[in-house]
Design a protein around this motif. Structure first.
Motif, PDB file in Angstrom:
ATOM      1  N   LYS A 204       0.804  -1.165   0.231  1.00 22.14           N
ATOM      2  CA  LYS A 204       0.030  -0.077  -0.013  1.00 22.14           C
ATOM      3  C   LYS A 204       0.933   1.414   0.056  1.00 22.14           C
ATOM      4  O   LYS A 204       0.648   2.173  -0.724  1.00 22.14           O
ATOM      5  N   GLN A 205       2.005   1.328   0.839  1.00 24.73           N
ATOM      6  CA  GLN A 205       2.881   2.510   0.751  1.00 24.73           C
ATOM      7  C   GLN A 205       3.450   2.513  -0.489  1.00 24.73           C
ATOM      8  O   GLN A 205       3.719   3.663  -1.010  1.00 24.73           O
ATOM      9  N   TYR A 206       3.934   1.345  -1.004  1.00 27.20           N
ATOM     10  CA  TYR A 206       4.448   1.570  -2.604  1.00 27.20           C
ATOM     11  C   TYR A 206       3.521   2.153  -3.611  1.00 27.20           C
ATOM     12  O   TYR A 206       3.820   3.060  -4.280  1.00 27.20           O
ATOM     13  N   GLU A 207       2.221   1.587  -3.393  1.00 27.32           N
ATOM     14  CA  GLU A 207       1.044   2.154  -4.266  1.00 27.32           C
ATOM     15  C   GLU A 207       1.025   3.641  -4.094  1.00 27.32           C
ATOM     16  O   GLU A 207       0.943   4.686  -4.958  1.00 27.32           O
ATOM     17  N   ILE A 208       1.145   4.179  -2.739  1.00 21.55           N
ATOM     18  CA  ILE A 208       0.943   5.557  -2.590  1.00 21.55           C
ATOM     19  C   ILE A 208       2.065   6.496  -2.901  1.00 21.55           C
ATOM     20  O   ILE A 208       1.876   7.385  -3.838  1.00 21.55           O
ATOM     21  N   TYR A 209       3.389   5.896  -3.047  1.00 27.14           N
ATOM     22  CA  TYR A 209       4.442   6.651  -3.287  1.00 27.14           C
ATOM     23  C   TYR A 209       4.642   6.702  -4.768  1.00 27.14           C
ATOM     24  O   TYR A 209       4.926   7.783  -5.225  1.00 27.14           O
ATOM     25  N   LYS A 210       4.199   5.565  -5.431  1.00 26.53           N
ATOM     26  CA  LYS A 210       4.016   5.586  -6.770  1.00 26.53           C
ATOM     27  C   LYS A 210       3.245   6.794  -7.330  1.00 26.53           C
ATOM     28  O   LYS A 210       3.163   7.354  -8.261  1.00 26.53           O
ATOM     29  N   ALA A 211       1.812   6.922  -6.818  1.00 25.80           N
ATOM     30  CA  ALA A 211       0.871   7.910  -7.223  1.00 25.80           C
ATOM     31  C   ALA A 211       1.687   9.115  -7.052  1.00 25.80           C
ATOM     32  O   ALA A 211       1.155  10.212  -7.644  1.00 25.80           O
ATOM     33  N   VAL A 212       2.212   9.255  -5.888  1.00 25.21           N
ATOM     34  CA  VAL A 212       2.802  10.836  -5.377  1.00 25.21           C
ATOM     35  C   VAL A 212       3.849  11.197  -6.630  1.00 25.21           C
ATOM     36  O   VAL A 212       3.671  12.496  -7.037  1.00 25.21           O
ATOM     37  N   VAL A 213       4.661  10.213  -7.006  1.00 23.15           N
ATOM     38  CA  VAL A 213       5.706  10.636  -8.219  1.00 23.15           C
ATOM     39  C   VAL A 213       4.838  10.734  -9.411  1.00 23.15           C
ATOM     40  O   VAL A 213       5.368  11.712 -10.230  1.00 23.15           O
TER      41      VAL A 213
ATOM     42  N   LEU B   2      -5.537  10.947  -4.529  1.00 22.92           N
ATOM     43  CA  LEU B   2      -6.353  10.182  -3.671  1.00 22.92           C
ATOM     44  C   LEU B   2      -7.276   9.567  -4.389  1.00 22.92           C
ATOM     45  O   LEU B   2      -7.860   8.238  -4.212  1.00 22.92           O
ATOM     46  N   GLU B   3      -7.716  10.069  -5.704  1.00 24.02           N
ATOM     47  CA  GLU B   3      -8.423   9.020  -6.663  1.00 24.02           C
ATOM     48  C   GLU B   3      -7.691   7.860  -7.067  1.00 24.02           C
ATOM     49  O   GLU B   3      -8.416   6.933  -7.265  1.00 24.02           O
ATOM     50  N   ALA B   4      -6.456   7.978  -7.415  1.00 25.40           N
ATOM     51  CA  ALA B   4      -5.372   6.734  -7.769  1.00 25.40           C
ATOM     52  C   ALA B   4      -5.539   5.779  -6.938  1.00 25.40           C
ATOM     53  O   ALA B   4      -5.476   4.757  -6.977  1.00 25.40           O
ATOM     54  N   THR B   5      -5.361   6.006  -5.512  1.00 24.49           N
ATOM     55  CA  THR B   5      -5.133   5.379  -4.456  1.00 24.49           C
ATOM     56  C   THR B   5      -6.373   4.674  -3.784  1.00 24.49           C
ATOM     57  O   THR B   5      -6.331   3.800  -3.067  1.00 24.49           O
ATOM     58  N   LYS B   6      -7.399   5.489  -4.058  1.00 22.92           N
ATOM     59  CA  LYS B   6      -8.827   5.078  -3.553  1.00 22.92           C
ATOM     60  C   LYS B   6      -8.793   5.280  -2.059  1.00 22.92           C
ATOM     61  O   LYS B   6      -9.416   4.517  -1.354  1.00 22.92           O
ATOM     62  N   ILE B   7      -8.058   6.397  -1.738  1.00 24.32           N
ATOM     63  CA  ILE B   7      -8.208   6.741  -0.384  1.00 24.32           C
ATOM     64  C   ILE B   7      -8.990   7.999  -0.054  1.00 24.32           C
ATOM     65  O   ILE B   7      -9.106   8.706  -0.954  1.00 24.32           O
ATOM     66  N   PRO B   8      -9.800   7.860   0.937  1.00 22.16           N
ATOM     67  CA  PRO B   8     -10.812   9.123   1.083  1.00 22.16           C
ATOM     68  C   PRO B   8     -10.263  10.350   1.267  1.00 22.16           C
ATOM     69  O   PRO B   8     -10.915  11.375   1.042  1.00 22.16           O
ATOM     70  N   ASN B   9      -9.275  10.625   2.272  1.00 21.76           N
ATOM     71  CA  ASN B   9      -8.874  11.929   2.369  1.00 21.76           C
ATOM     72  C   ASN B   9      -7.337  11.831   2.822  1.00 21.76           C
ATOM     73  O   ASN B   9      -6.804  11.004   3.054  1.00 21.76           O
ATOM     74  N   TYR B  10      -6.964  13.105   3.112  1.00 16.72           N
ATOM     75  CA  TYR B  10      -5.353  13.398   2.995  1.00 16.72           C
ATOM     76  C   TYR B  10      -4.751  12.953   4.720  1.00 16.72           C
ATOM     77  O   TYR B  10      -3.823  12.317   4.703  1.00 16.72           O
ATOM     78  N   MET B  11      -5.797  12.838   5.658  1.00 19.12           N
ATOM     79  CA  MET B  11      -5.419  12.226   6.974  1.00 19.12           C
ATOM     80  C   MET B  11      -5.173  10.745   6.875  1.00 19.12           C
ATOM     81  O   MET B  11      -4.123  10.092   7.241  1.00 19.12           O
ATOM     82  N   THR B  12      -5.961  10.012   6.115  1.00 17.31           N
ATOM     83  CA  THR B  12      -5.888   8.662   5.878  1.00 17.31           C
ATOM     84  C   THR B  12      -4.661   8.355   5.022  1.00 17.31           C
ATOM     85  O   THR B  12      -3.917   7.447   5.208  1.00 17.31           O
ATOM     86  N   LEU B  13      -4.441   9.228   4.047  1.00 22.52           N
ATOM     87  CA  LEU B  13      -3.275   9.351   3.059  1.00 22.52           C
ATOM     88  C   LEU B  13      -2.009   9.166   4.133  1.00 22.52           C
ATOM     89  O   LEU B  13      -0.943   8.450   3.820  1.00 22.52           O
ATOM     90  N   GLN B  14      -2.008  10.381   4.805  1.00 20.95           N
ATOM     91  CA  GLN B  14      -0.719  10.216   5.806  1.00 20.95           C
ATOM     92  C   GLN B  14      -0.451   9.213   6.676  1.00 20.95           C
ATOM     93  O   GLN B  14       0.522   8.604   6.984  1.00 20.95           O
ATOM     94  N   ILE B  15      -1.649   8.440   7.334  1.00 23.76           N
ATOM     95  CA  ILE B  15      -1.601   7.543   8.044  1.00 23.76           C
ATOM     96  C   ILE B  15      -1.029   6.116   7.190  1.00 23.76           C
ATOM     97  O   ILE B  15      -0.101   5.354   7.673  1.00 23.76           O
ATOM     98  N   GLU B  16      -1.560   5.806   5.991  1.00 24.49           N
ATOM     99  CA  GLU B  16      -1.209   4.815   5.210  1.00 24.49           C
ATOM    100  C   GLU B  16       0.308   4.883   4.776  1.00 24.49           C
ATOM    101  O   GLU B  16       0.878   4.025   4.457  1.00 24.49           O
ATOM    102  N   ALA B  17       0.673   6.144   4.405  1.00 25.99           N
ATOM    103  CA  ALA B  17       1.945   6.257   3.829  1.00 25.99           C
ATOM    104  C   ALA B  17       3.305   6.102   4.914  1.00 25.99           C
ATOM    105  O   ALA B  17       4.214   6.116   4.782  1.00 25.99           O
ATOM    106  N   GLY B  18       2.811   6.260   6.205  1.00 26.22           N
ATOM    107  CA  GLY B  18       3.594   6.448   7.495  1.00 26.22           C
ATOM    108  C   GLY B  18       4.129   7.693   7.808  1.00 26.22           C
ATOM    109  O   GLY B  18       4.121   8.813   7.146  1.00 26.22           O
ATOM    110  N   PRO B  19       4.627   7.589   9.162  1.00 23.56           N
ATOM    111  CA  PRO B  19       4.840   8.928   9.724  1.00 23.56           C
ATOM    112  C   PRO B  19       6.166   9.538   8.901  1.00 23.56           C
ATOM    113  O   PRO B  19       7.184   9.232   8.853  1.00 23.56           O
ATOM    114  N   GLY B  20       5.938  10.857   8.504  1.00 27.39           N
ATOM    115  CA  GLY B  20       7.040  11.777   8.091  1.00 27.39           C
ATOM    116  C   GLY B  20       7.602  11.455   7.001  1.00 27.39           C
ATOM    117  O   GLY B  20       8.393  11.775   6.188  1.00 27.39           O
ATOM    118  N   MET B  21       6.627  10.717   5.973  1.00 21.35           N
ATOM    119  CA  MET B  21       7.145  10.401   4.641  1.00 21.35           C
ATOM    120  C   MET B  21       6.532  11.105   3.550  1.00 21.35           C
ATOM    121  O   MET B  21       6.843  11.245   2.340  1.00 21.35           O
TER     122      MET B  21
END
Length: 101
Positions: free
Chosen positions: A4-13, A22-41
């Motif tokens: 999941k983190q790899y999917e998020i990082y790939k979408a960010v790039v 958010l649309e590409a990763t199907k994550i509802p909001n930025y808070m969930t995005l930050q939690i899924e990506a990991g702290p400070g990432m």
């Protein structure tokens, strides 16, 4: 790094802007995005979290992303080499036994 983190990082790039990520990763909001990506990432261009917000990978996240990308390509090259070697062994064996002298 999780899948999941790899999917998020790939979408960010690839997409860079918050709504597209958010649309590409199907994550509802930025808070969930930050939690899924990991702290400070992840770094954000502003604190508005709107359509113009640009998302960046931190240096630690970039390093993890690049390491995982290299690992995937290394595995693909290994499998391709194995397939080519197998094909060569099969065709060589056929040529050996079916060849005309």
């Amino acid at each position: 790094m999780t899948n999941k983190q790899y999917e998020i990082y790939k979408a960010v790039v690839k997409y860079q802007t918050l709504p597209k990520i958010l649309e590409a990763t199907k994550i509802p909001n930025y808070m969930t995005l930050q939690i899924e990506a990991g702290p400070g990432m992840l770094d954000f261009s502003d604190n508005l979290m709107n359509d113009e917000t640009i998302v960046y990978l931190t240096p630690d996240a970039t390093e993890l992303y690049e390491e995982r990308s290299r690992h995937e390509w290394k595995e693909i090259r290994a499998w391709a080499t194995l397939a080519i070697a197998g094909w060569g062994a099969i065709t060589g064996t056929i040529a050996l036994f079916c060849g005309r002298a």
